[in-house]
Design an enzyme around this catalytic site. Sequence first.
Site, PDB file in Angstrom:
ATOM      1  CB  SER A   7      57.729  57.579  76.035  1.00  0.00           C
ATOM      2  OG  SER A   7      57.789  56.289  76.616  1.00  0.00           O
ATOM      3  CG  HIS A  32      53.436  58.058  75.661  1.00  0.00           C
ATOM      4  ND1 HIS A  32      52.231  58.089  74.997  1.00  0.00           N
ATOM      5  CD2 HIS A  32      54.018  56.879  75.313  1.00  0.00           C
ATOM      6  CE1 HIS A  32      52.090  56.991  74.273  1.00  0.00           C
ATOM      7  NE2 HIS A  32      53.156  56.230  74.453  1.00  0.00           N
ATOM      8  CG  ASP A  34      55.243  53.702  76.066  1.00  0.00           C
ATOM      9  OD1 ASP A  34      54.235  53.655  75.339  1.00  0.00           O
ATOM     10  OD2 ASP A  34      56.223  54.431  75.834  1.00  0.00           O
ATOM     11  CG  MET A  36      55.432  47.697  76.886  1.00  0.00           C
ATOM     12  SD  MET A  36      57.126  47.679  76.303  1.00  0.00           S
ATOM     13  CE  MET A  36      57.198  49.267  75.473  1.00  0.00           C
ATOM     14  CG  HIS A  65      50.792  53.241  74.037  1.00  0.00           C
ATOM     15  ND1 HIS A  65      51.969  53.288  73.313  1.00  0.00           N
ATOM     16  CD2 HIS A  65      49.989  52.375  73.370  1.00  0.00           C
ATOM     17  CE1 HIS A  65      51.870  52.489  72.269  1.00  0.00           C
ATOM     18  NE2 HIS A  65      50.695  51.907  72.283  1.00  0.00           N
ATOM     19  CG  MET A  67      51.914  48.963  73.639  1.00  0.00           C
ATOM     20  SD  MET A  67      53.610  49.570  73.602  1.00  0.00           S
ATOM     21  CE  MET A  67      53.597  50.608  75.043  1.00  0.00           C
ATOM     22  CG  MET A 136      51.930  51.759  67.528  1.00  0.00           C
ATOM     23  SD  MET A 136      52.607  52.657  68.935  1.00  0.00           S
ATOM     24  CE  MET A 136      54.323  52.120  68.930  1.00  0.00           C
ATOM     25  CG  ASP A 174      54.460  55.795  70.810  1.00  0.00           C
ATOM     26  OD1 ASP A 174      55.655  56.077  70.999  1.00  0.00           O
ATOM     27  OD2 ASP A 174      53.789  55.097  71.588  1.00  0.00           O
TER      28      ASP A 174
HETATM   29  C1  DX5 Z   1      57.133  51.694  71.894  1.00  0.00           C
HETATM   30  C2  DX5 Z   1      56.526  52.731  72.830  1.00  0.00           C
HETATM   31  C3  DX5 Z   1      56.993  54.112  72.537  1.00  0.00           C
HETATM   32  C4  DX5 Z   1      58.469  54.277  72.505  1.00  0.00           C
HETATM   33  C5  DX5 Z   1      58.898  55.681  72.298  1.00  0.00           C
HETATM   34  O1  DX5 Z   1      56.652  50.455  72.190  1.00  0.00           O
HETATM   35  O2  DX5 Z   1      55.134  52.727  72.742  1.00  0.00           O
HETATM   36  O3  DX5 Z   1      56.338  55.054  73.337  1.00  0.00           O
HETATM   37  O4  DX5 Z   1      59.067  53.735  73.628  1.00  0.00           O
HETATM   38  O5  DX5 Z   1      60.271  55.710  72.445  1.00  0.00           O
HETATM   39  P1  DX5 Z   1      61.230  56.300  71.327  1.00  0.00           P
HETATM   40  O6  DX5 Z   1      60.832  57.723  71.178  1.00  0.00           O
HETATM   41  O7  DX5 Z   1      62.561  56.105  71.928  1.00  0.00           O
HETATM   42  O8  DX5 Z   1      61.013  55.522  70.061  1.00  0.00           O
HETATM   43 ZN    ZN Z   2      53.873  54.466  73.536  1.00  0.00          ZN
END
Ligand code: DX5
Ligand code: ZN
Length: 214
Positions: A7, A32, A34, A36, A65, A67, A136, A174
């Site tokens: 990620s 990956h 992320d 948000m 991903h 979110m 998750m 994840d």
């Molecule tokens: C959480 C994210 C993950 C996360 C993974 O909201 O979707 O992808 O950041 O990071 P680690 O491996 O540090 O938990």
């Molecule tokens: Zn993620």
Amino acid sequence: MAQIAPSILSCDFARLGEDVKDVCDIGIDYLHIDVMDGAFVPNISFGSAVMKSLNGIAAAPYDVHLMIENPDNLLEDFVTDNTAFITVHQEACRHLNRTVQHIHSLGVKAGVAINPATPVSVLENILCDVDMVLVMSVNPGFGGQKFIPVALDKICQLDEIRKTKGYDFLIEVDGGAGAGNAEALRAAGCDIIVAGTAVFKAADRKEAITLIKG
Ligand code: DX5
Ligand code: ZN
């Protein structure tokens, strides 16, 4: 053996390109991404422009991903030649089947994610249509959190369902994953392990990737 999807949330954003090139040179399966929105999760990360800045640098396909609330209007923004999966949250989609169809219509594989408090059972009527289920193992919003063990049980349940029903979706985990729990995750039936902190903050990234993949 599992696939690994580091990620980029745990990268040094001031040298994002270098960090991404570094892990791609070592050898990873997906990158990956992320995303948000500060509404579905209590944090804002980055949008599609940051992801697209890696086009031409990232040698691994994107595992996006989302979110974010109501992802439908933004799906197109995340489609590039390098986008393999777009995953949306079950909890964020009012018409999940429509959203999955929309992702497929863009020529991309569709994933559905569930938060730690969401049971596998809510996915019963979408499992036949998805390419991946993302379990998750932390509450989404931040990297570096502690693994929540209920995820292991959910991976086992999903693995059992796909065997029984003959489905071919992949199972991804994840949050809080690393060398310490990767073996248990693989044994439970996990195909793709997302790791942010455990890869990008590792003293030896190659060793971390090797241990997680198994
Ligand atoms: C959480 C994210 C993950 C996360 C993974 O909201 O979707 O992808 O950041 O990071 P680690 O491996 O540090 O938990
Ligand atoms: Zn993620």
